[in-house]
Write an enzyme that holds these catalytic residues in place. Structure first.
Site, PDB file in Angstrom:
ATOM      1  CG  HIS A 176      -1.113   8.867   3.525  1.00 55.33           C
ATOM      2  ND1 HIS A 176      -1.309   7.532   3.817  1.00 55.33           N
ATOM      3  CD2 HIS A 176      -0.647   9.401   4.680  1.00 55.33           C
ATOM      4  CE1 HIS A 176      -0.964   7.281   5.067  1.00 55.33           C
ATOM      5  NE2 HIS A 176      -0.559   8.402   5.621  1.00 55.33           N
ATOM      6  CG  ASN A 219      -5.151   3.352   8.767  1.00 52.34           C
ATOM      7  OD1 ASN A 219      -5.225   2.351   8.052  1.00 52.34           O
ATOM      8  ND2 ASN A 219      -4.778   4.524   8.308  1.00 52.34           N
ATOM      9  CD  GLU A 260      -1.706   3.878   8.205  1.00 55.76           C
ATOM     10  OE1 GLU A 260      -1.482   4.288   9.361  1.00 55.76           O
ATOM     11  OE2 GLU A 260      -1.850   4.636   7.235  1.00 55.76           O
ATOM     12  CE1 TYR A 313      -0.092   2.584  13.667  1.00 58.96           C
ATOM     13  CE2 TYR A 313      -2.115   3.600  12.861  1.00 58.96           C
ATOM     14  CZ  TYR A 313      -0.833   3.132  12.639  1.00 58.96           C
ATOM     15  OH  TYR A 313      -0.290   3.202  11.379  1.00 58.96           O
ATOM     16  NE  ARG A 327      -3.443   2.371   2.705  1.00 55.80           N
ATOM     17  CZ  ARG A 327      -3.336   3.217   3.740  1.00 55.80           C
ATOM     18  NH1 ARG A 327      -2.558   2.927   4.764  1.00 55.80           N
ATOM     19  NH2 ARG A 327      -4.009   4.347   3.744  1.00 55.80           N
ATOM     20  CD  GLU A 356      -4.782   7.654   9.761  1.00 61.35           C
ATOM     21  OE1 GLU A 356      -4.267   8.708  10.152  1.00 61.35           O
ATOM     22  OE2 GLU A 356      -4.366   6.536  10.099  1.00 61.35           O
TER      23      GLU A 356
HETATM   24  O1  IFM Z   1       2.435   7.571  10.165  1.00 60.00           O
HETATM   25  C1  IFM Z   1       1.048   7.597  10.317  1.00 60.00           C
HETATM   26  C2  IFM Z   1       0.364   7.416   8.994  1.00 60.00           C
HETATM   27  O2  IFM Z   1       0.764   8.363   8.068  1.00 60.00           O
HETATM   28  C3  IFM Z   1      -1.132   7.531   9.153  1.00 60.00           C
HETATM   29  N1  IFM Z   1      -1.607   6.665  10.205  1.00 60.00           N
HETATM   30  C4  IFM Z   1      -0.915   6.684  11.463  1.00 60.00           C
HETATM   31  C5  IFM Z   1       0.572   6.522  11.261  1.00 60.00           C
HETATM   32  C6  IFM Z   1       1.305   6.542  12.605  1.00 60.00           C
HETATM   33  O3  IFM Z   1       1.062   7.745  13.278  1.00 60.00           O
END
Ligand code: IFM
Length: 463
Positions: free
Chosen positions: A131, A302, A356, A304, A87, A176
């Site tokens: 992005h 995405n 992500e 985290y 990606r 995002e």
């Molecule tokens: O690095 C970023 C990415 O560009 C977008 N999502 C979160 C990642 C980590 O902060």
């Protein structure tokens, strides 16, 4: 039966259907460099990095990982891991310096070489149109706050889809939009550095509208058959069972998740957010929400960490006892399973892709090795969390690690390292971390599973 606690590659691999896709992700501004070469235009991030104090280590995207000049060896690196997909994003100002009008063939040629180079190496291409690196020329005219930018984006999307679409595994409009809107236009900590809630909310509407109109236009043109959008989605939970904390979590969910998901899948914005915004609510024209909710083929997630809400005071992650990453984010893999199940329940979403997932930790290079055991553990736990969602019949189609290599982490500059490949920013040398070796082992296990179709089929059904 598989042992749900055994996260070794050979056991983890059995928990995924054979068609499940594995990859790594990057974005143009974070890795390409070559900020002023071959006719590229300025992006809002080029401009923002020049603002004193905007970037923690005063870093910028001028060189980044120098991916622009190291394309072939970086593609070899991706292929060496045995991954199915890669990606990446296109830098809009590299291919159309003003954001409208003339196209830059030299910029387009770079992405031609990227896409064909992937296919030649048997890796499928997943392209993101936006992005975050909007052409600065469009920002001068108001950027995402102006409806004209929506129409320029649709033209950009159509051009890219007509040219590359038939060679892509998936094409994503925005990465995002919440981050672009809130960090870029409400808090001003990201480009273009604006501080206005009213502008932020108009921006978020224009991003979503441009997504919907671009999907309609690209669909009509043919090209890529797998169109969608990527959202940053955390697992949301209240700090306690008290009605106040539950209400705070609902409120957070409405602003951070439902604003996007309800509009994309139900054609409406959450009423309570519109009411709360009052005069700061965006201008929405007839037909906008219908366009935003145009059917899509994938929703990129995405993930985290989780977001915990408390009514009385902000939740302090340091009090939770969970390990924190270098970003100060809690490590909470179970939240990924919960999030995926929630998405499936609430939205009956199309195929879900983890676009992500990864972690920032800084580990040194020692004798050509990087022992990033905390990242290996993070990846194992999160891959297992995806397997758990699949076993609850959630339609997850793929998983991509953020990120292929250490790179420019926006306002944090080069101080946060998310890569499974280490980059020495003085020499630009790449060194595979233990996490990259773990990914390679996982892919070897996946490949051997694919050679045993009967076994894979039963594993995919959660047996
Ligand atoms: O690095 C970023 C990415 O560009 C977008 N999502 C979160 C990642 C980590 O902060």
């Amino acid at each position: 039966m598989t042992n749900a606690q055994d996260f070794s590659p050979s056991v983890l691999a059995t928990r995924f259907p054979s068609g499940f896709q594995w990859g790594v992700a990057t974005s143009s501004f974070q890795i390409e460099g070559a900020a002023n070469e071959d006719g590229k235009g300025e992006s809002i991030w080029d401009r923002f990095c020049a603002r004193p104090g905007a970037i923690a280590d005063s870093g910028n995207g001028d060189i980044a990982c120098d991916h622009y000049h190291r394309l072939d060896s970086d593609l070899d690196l991706i292929a060496s891991l045995g991954l199915d997909i890669y990606r990446f994003s296109i830098s809009w100002p590299r291919v159309q310096p003003q954001g409208h009008g003339a196209w830059n063939e030299r910029g387009l040629d770079f992405y031609e070489r990227l896409v064909d180079g992937l296919l030649k190496r048997d890796v499928q291409a997943c392209l993101t149109l936006n992005h975050w690196d909007l052409p600065q020329a469009l920002q001068e005219k108001g950027g995402w706050n102006k409806r004209d930018t929506v129409h320029h984006f649709v033209e950009y999307a159509q051009t890219i889809n007509r040219r590359f679409g038939s060679r892509l595994k998936m094409l994503t409009t925005h990465n995002e939009p919440w981050v672009i809107a809130h960090l870029g236009h409400e808090w001003g900590t990201f480009a273009p550095g604006i501080r206005s809630r009213q502008i932020c909310m108009q921006v978020t509407h224009h991003l979503l509208l441009s997504h919907g109109l671009a999907v309609q236009a690209m669909r009509a043109d043919g090209g890529c058959k797998n169109l969608g959008i990527v959202l940053n989605l955390g697992h949301v939970e209240p700090a306690s069972d008290s009605p106040e904390d539950i209400k705070a979590a609902d409120h957070g969910c409405a602003w951070g998740r439902r604003w996007y998901l309800d509009s994309l899948f139900k054609g409406q914005y959450p009423k309570e957010v519109i009411e709360e915004l009052g005069a700061e609510a965006p201008t929405i024209l007839d037909g906008d929400l219908k366009a935003i909710s145009s059917p899509i083929d994938h929703l990129g997630v995405n993930y985290y960490t989780r977001s915990v809400f408390r009514a009385s005071s902000p939740f302090d992650v340091k009090t939770s006892g969970l390990p924190l990453t270098d970003m100060g984010w809690e490590i909470y893999p179970r939240g990924l399973t919960e999030l995926l199940c929630w998405l499936d329940r609430e939205y009956k979403a199309p195929a879900l892709w983890i676009t992500e997932n990864g972690v920032a930790f800084d580990d040194p290079v020692q004798d050509e090795r990087v022992h990033d055991s905390r990242r290996v553990a993070y990846l194992k736990d999160h891959v297992a969390a995806v397997a758990a969602a699949l076993e609850r019949n959630v339609p997850v189609a793929g998983y991509m690690v953020w990120s292929l290599m250490d790179n420019f982490e926006w306002a944090s500059g080069y101080s946060k390292r998310f890569g499974i490949v280490h980059v020495d920013y003085t020499t630009l040398k790449r060194t595979l971390k233990d996490s990259a070796l773990w990914v390679r082992d996982l892919m070897q296990a996946v490949t051997s599973m694919r050679q045993k179709p009967m076994l894979v089929r039963s594993a995919g059904q959660g047996d």
